[in-house]
Design a protein around this motif. Structure first.
Motif, PDB file in Angstrom:
ATOM      1  N   TRP A  70       3.729  -2.189   1.541  1.00 51.40           N
ATOM      2  CA  TRP A  70       5.050  -2.085   0.929  1.00 51.40           C
ATOM      3  C   TRP A  70       5.313  -3.269   0.019  1.00 51.40           C
ATOM      4  CZ3 TRP A  70       8.311   2.049   1.676  1.00 51.40           C
ATOM      5  CH2 TRP A  70       7.994   2.918   2.717  1.00 51.40           C
ATOM      6  N   GLY A  71       6.014  -3.006  -1.066  1.00 45.08           N
ATOM      7  CA  GLY A  71       6.524  -4.086  -1.879  1.00 45.08           C
ATOM      8  C   GLY A  71       7.879  -4.529  -1.354  1.00 45.08           C
ATOM      9  N   GLN A  72       8.334  -5.644  -1.869  1.00 43.81           N
ATOM     10  CA  GLN A  72       9.686  -6.059  -1.514  1.00 43.81           C
ATOM     11  C   GLN A  72      10.670  -5.155  -2.242  1.00 43.81           C
ATOM     12  OE1 GLN A  72       8.317  -7.106  -4.182  1.00 43.81           O
ATOM     13  NE2 GLN A  72       9.850  -7.849  -5.620  1.00 43.81           N
ATOM     14  N   GLY A  73      11.812  -4.980  -1.763  1.00 40.89           N
ATOM     15  CA  GLY A  73      12.775  -4.090  -2.398  1.00 40.89           C
ATOM     16  C   GLY A  73      13.362  -4.681  -3.662  1.00 40.89           C
ATOM     17  N   THR A  74      13.795  -3.794  -4.543  1.00 37.95           N
ATOM     18  CA  THR A  74      14.510  -4.214  -5.733  1.00 37.95           C
ATOM     19  C   THR A  74      15.794  -3.396  -5.829  1.00 37.95           C
ATOM     20  OG1 THR A  74      14.345  -4.568  -8.128  1.00 37.95           O
ATOM     21  CG2 THR A  74      13.218  -2.627  -7.265  1.00 37.95           C
TER      22      THR A  74
ATOM     23  N   VAL B 219      18.352   0.247  -2.608  1.00 35.14           N
ATOM     24  CA  VAL B 219      17.214  -0.661  -2.740  1.00 35.14           C
ATOM     25  C   VAL B 219      15.967   0.205  -2.854  1.00 35.14           C
ATOM     26  CG1 VAL B 219      15.883  -2.517  -1.696  1.00 35.14           C
ATOM     27  CG2 VAL B 219      18.374  -2.447  -1.393  1.00 35.14           C
ATOM     28  N   TYR B 220      15.179  -0.062  -3.872  1.00 35.09           N
ATOM     29  CA  TYR B 220      13.982   0.723  -4.149  1.00 35.09           C
ATOM     30  C   TYR B 220      12.737  -0.061  -3.734  1.00 35.09           C
ATOM     31  CZ  TYR B 220      16.692   4.195  -6.674  1.00 35.09           C
ATOM     32  OH  TYR B 220      17.575   5.199  -7.005  1.00 35.09           O
ATOM     33  N   TYR B 221      11.819   0.651  -3.068  1.00 37.19           N
ATOM     34  CA  TYR B 221      10.595   0.039  -2.573  1.00 37.19           C
ATOM     35  C   TYR B 221       9.379   0.791  -3.118  1.00 37.19           C
ATOM     36  CZ  TYR B 221      13.717  -1.930   0.994  1.00 37.19           C
ATOM     37  OH  TYR B 221      14.729  -2.582   1.652  1.00 37.19           O
ATOM     38  N   CYS B 222       8.364   0.047  -3.560  1.00 35.36           N
ATOM     39  CA  CYS B 222       7.106   0.694  -3.881  1.00 35.36           C
ATOM     40  C   CYS B 222       6.208   0.659  -2.639  1.00 35.36           C
ATOM     41  CB  CYS B 222       6.421   0.048  -5.070  1.00 35.36           C
ATOM     42  SG  CYS B 222       6.073  -1.710  -4.915  1.00 35.36           S
ATOM     43  N   ASN B 223       5.269   1.570  -2.638  1.00 31.33           N
ATOM     44  CA  ASN B 223       4.459   1.813  -1.446  1.00 31.33           C
ATOM     45  C   ASN B 223       3.085   2.281  -1.880  1.00 31.33           C
ATOM     46  OD1 ASN B 223       3.515   4.392   0.111  1.00 31.33           O
ATOM     47  ND2 ASN B 223       4.524   3.144   1.685  1.00 31.33           N
ATOM     48  N   ALA B 224       2.072   1.897  -1.136  1.00 27.24           N
ATOM     49  CA  ALA B 224       0.725   2.364  -1.468  1.00 27.24           C
ATOM     50  C   ALA B 224      -0.075   2.600  -0.202  1.00 27.24           C
ATOM     51  CB  ALA B 224       0.019   1.347  -2.355  1.00 27.24           C
ATOM     52  N   LEU B 225      -0.816   3.694  -0.219  1.00 27.97           N
ATOM     53  CA  LEU B 225      -1.804   3.986   0.820  1.00 27.97           C
ATOM     54  C   LEU B 225      -3.156   3.671   0.210  1.00 27.97           C
ATOM     55  CD1 LEU B 225      -2.543   5.235   3.599  1.00 27.97           C
ATOM     56  CD2 LEU B 225      -2.722   7.430   2.423  1.00 27.97           C
ATOM     57  N   LEU B 226      -3.870   2.734   0.784  1.00 27.24           N
ATOM     58  CA  LEU B 226      -5.073   2.243   0.115  1.00 27.24           C
ATOM     59  C   LEU B 226      -6.114   1.764   1.109  1.00 27.24           C
ATOM     60  CD1 LEU B 226      -4.858  -1.103   0.372  1.00 27.24           C
ATOM     61  CD2 LEU B 226      -3.117  -0.777  -1.384  1.00 27.24           C
ATOM     62  N   ARG B 227      -7.270   1.442   0.552  1.00 23.23           N
ATOM     63  CA  ARG B 227      -8.333   0.806   1.327  1.00 23.23           C
ATOM     64  C   ARG B 227      -8.642  -0.537   0.659  1.00 23.23           C
ATOM     65  NH1 ARG B 227     -14.481   2.917   2.836  1.00 23.23           N
ATOM     66  NH2 ARG B 227     -14.983   1.138   4.186  1.00 23.23           N
ATOM     67  N   ARG B 228      -8.628  -1.573   1.464  1.00 25.09           N
ATOM     68  CA  ARG B 228      -8.937  -2.896   0.951  1.00 25.09           C
ATOM     69  C   ARG B 228     -10.289  -3.359   1.475  1.00 25.09           C
ATOM     70  NH1 ARG B 228      -8.193  -6.545   5.143  1.00 25.09           N
ATOM     71  NH2 ARG B 228      -6.803  -5.795   6.824  1.00 25.09           N
ATOM     72  N   LEU B 229     -10.863  -4.328   0.806  1.00 29.48           N
ATOM     73  CA  LEU B 229     -12.138  -4.900   1.207  1.00 29.48           C
ATOM     74  C   LEU B 229     -12.028  -5.494   2.611  1.00 29.48           C
ATOM     75  CD1 LEU B 229     -15.027  -5.585   0.247  1.00 29.48           C
ATOM     76  CD2 LEU B 229     -14.113  -7.798  -0.503  1.00 29.48           C
ATOM     77  N   GLY B 230     -12.902  -5.033   3.494  1.00 28.44           N
ATOM     78  CA  GLY B 230     -12.905  -5.554   4.854  1.00 28.44           C
ATOM     79  C   GLY B 230     -11.858  -4.953   5.765  1.00 28.44           C
ATOM     80  N   GLY B 231     -11.109  -3.974   5.263  1.00 25.05           N
ATOM     81  CA  GLY B 231     -10.047  -3.364   6.049  1.00 25.05           C
ATOM     82  C   GLY B 231     -10.409  -1.974   6.540  1.00 25.05           C
ATOM     83  N   PRO B 232      -9.497  -1.354   7.251  1.00 22.41           N
ATOM     84  CA  PRO B 232      -9.731   0.015   7.728  1.00 22.41           C
ATOM     85  C   PRO B 232      -9.750   1.011   6.567  1.00 22.41           C
ATOM     86  CG  PRO B 232      -7.492  -0.644   8.172  1.00 22.41           C
ATOM     87  CD  PRO B 232      -8.196  -1.850   7.647  1.00 22.41           C
ATOM     88  N   GLN B 233     -10.070   2.258   6.894  1.00 23.55           N
ATOM     89  CA  GLN B 233     -10.186   3.269   5.853  1.00 23.55           C
ATOM     90  C   GLN B 233      -8.888   3.428   5.064  1.00 23.55           C
ATOM     91  OE1 GLN B 233     -13.022   4.937   5.098  1.00 23.55           O
ATOM     92  NE2 GLN B 233     -12.021   5.985   3.412  1.00 23.55           N
ATOM     93  N   ARG B 234      -7.759   3.403   5.765  1.00 27.47           N
ATOM     94  CA  ARG B 234      -6.478   3.586   5.104  1.00 27.47           C
ATOM     95  C   ARG B 234      -5.433   2.651   5.696  1.00 27.47           C
ATOM     96  NH1 ARG B 234      -6.049   8.885   2.546  1.00 27.47           N
ATOM     97  NH2 ARG B 234      -8.065   9.915   2.697  1.00 27.47           N
ATOM     98  N   GLU B 235      -4.673   2.030   4.826  1.00 23.84           N
ATOM     99  CA  GLU B 235      -3.567   1.166   5.241  1.00 23.84           C
ATOM    100  C   GLU B 235      -2.390   1.414   4.317  1.00 23.84           C
ATOM    101  OE1 GLU B 235      -4.680  -3.060   6.978  1.00 23.84           O
ATOM    102  OE2 GLU B 235      -5.729  -2.694   5.071  1.00 23.84           O
TER     103      GLU B 235
END
Length: 119
Positions: A109-113, A90-106
């Protein structure tokens, strides 16, 4: 923020698949995008990542898989060539990002395929 993965399926050994992951939501910055996989009975492992145009791969997929990202479209893809039965997982995508109103880094995960390589 949501990550929506697509593109898995059943393929014969030596075949190819392309996985895609679309990120949506109020994203300010994407620092790292990656693909993980988890085979039955094994731990989830990072197989490819991309940050600022730089890519990294685990040894087992080097030369066969290619990760690419489009920050303008907020997508990350994984082109998988010369697939082997041991790529089944099962393959999962993943991202380390900053969203509006969120902490510096979060981390998100995507759902698996499911990718199955079998004759």
């Amino acid at each position: 923020v949501q990550l929506q993965a697509s593109g898995g399926g059943l393929v014969q050994p030596g075949g190819y698949l392309r996985l895609s992951c679309a990120l949506s939501g109020s994203i300010i910055s994407i620092y790292v995008m990656g693909w993980y996989r988890q085979a039955p009975g094994k731990q989830r492992e990072l197989i490819a990542s991309i940050t600022g145009g730089n890519t990294n791969y685990t040894d087992s997929v080097k030369g066969r898989f290619t990760i690419s990202g489009d920050n303008a479209k907020n997508t990350v893809s994984l082109q998988m060539n010369s697939l082997k039965p041991e790529d089944t997982a099962v393959y999962y995508c993943n991202a380390l990002l900053r969203r509006l109103g969120g902490p510096q880094r979060e981390v998100y995960w995507g759902q698996g395929t499911q990718v199955t390589v079998s004759s």
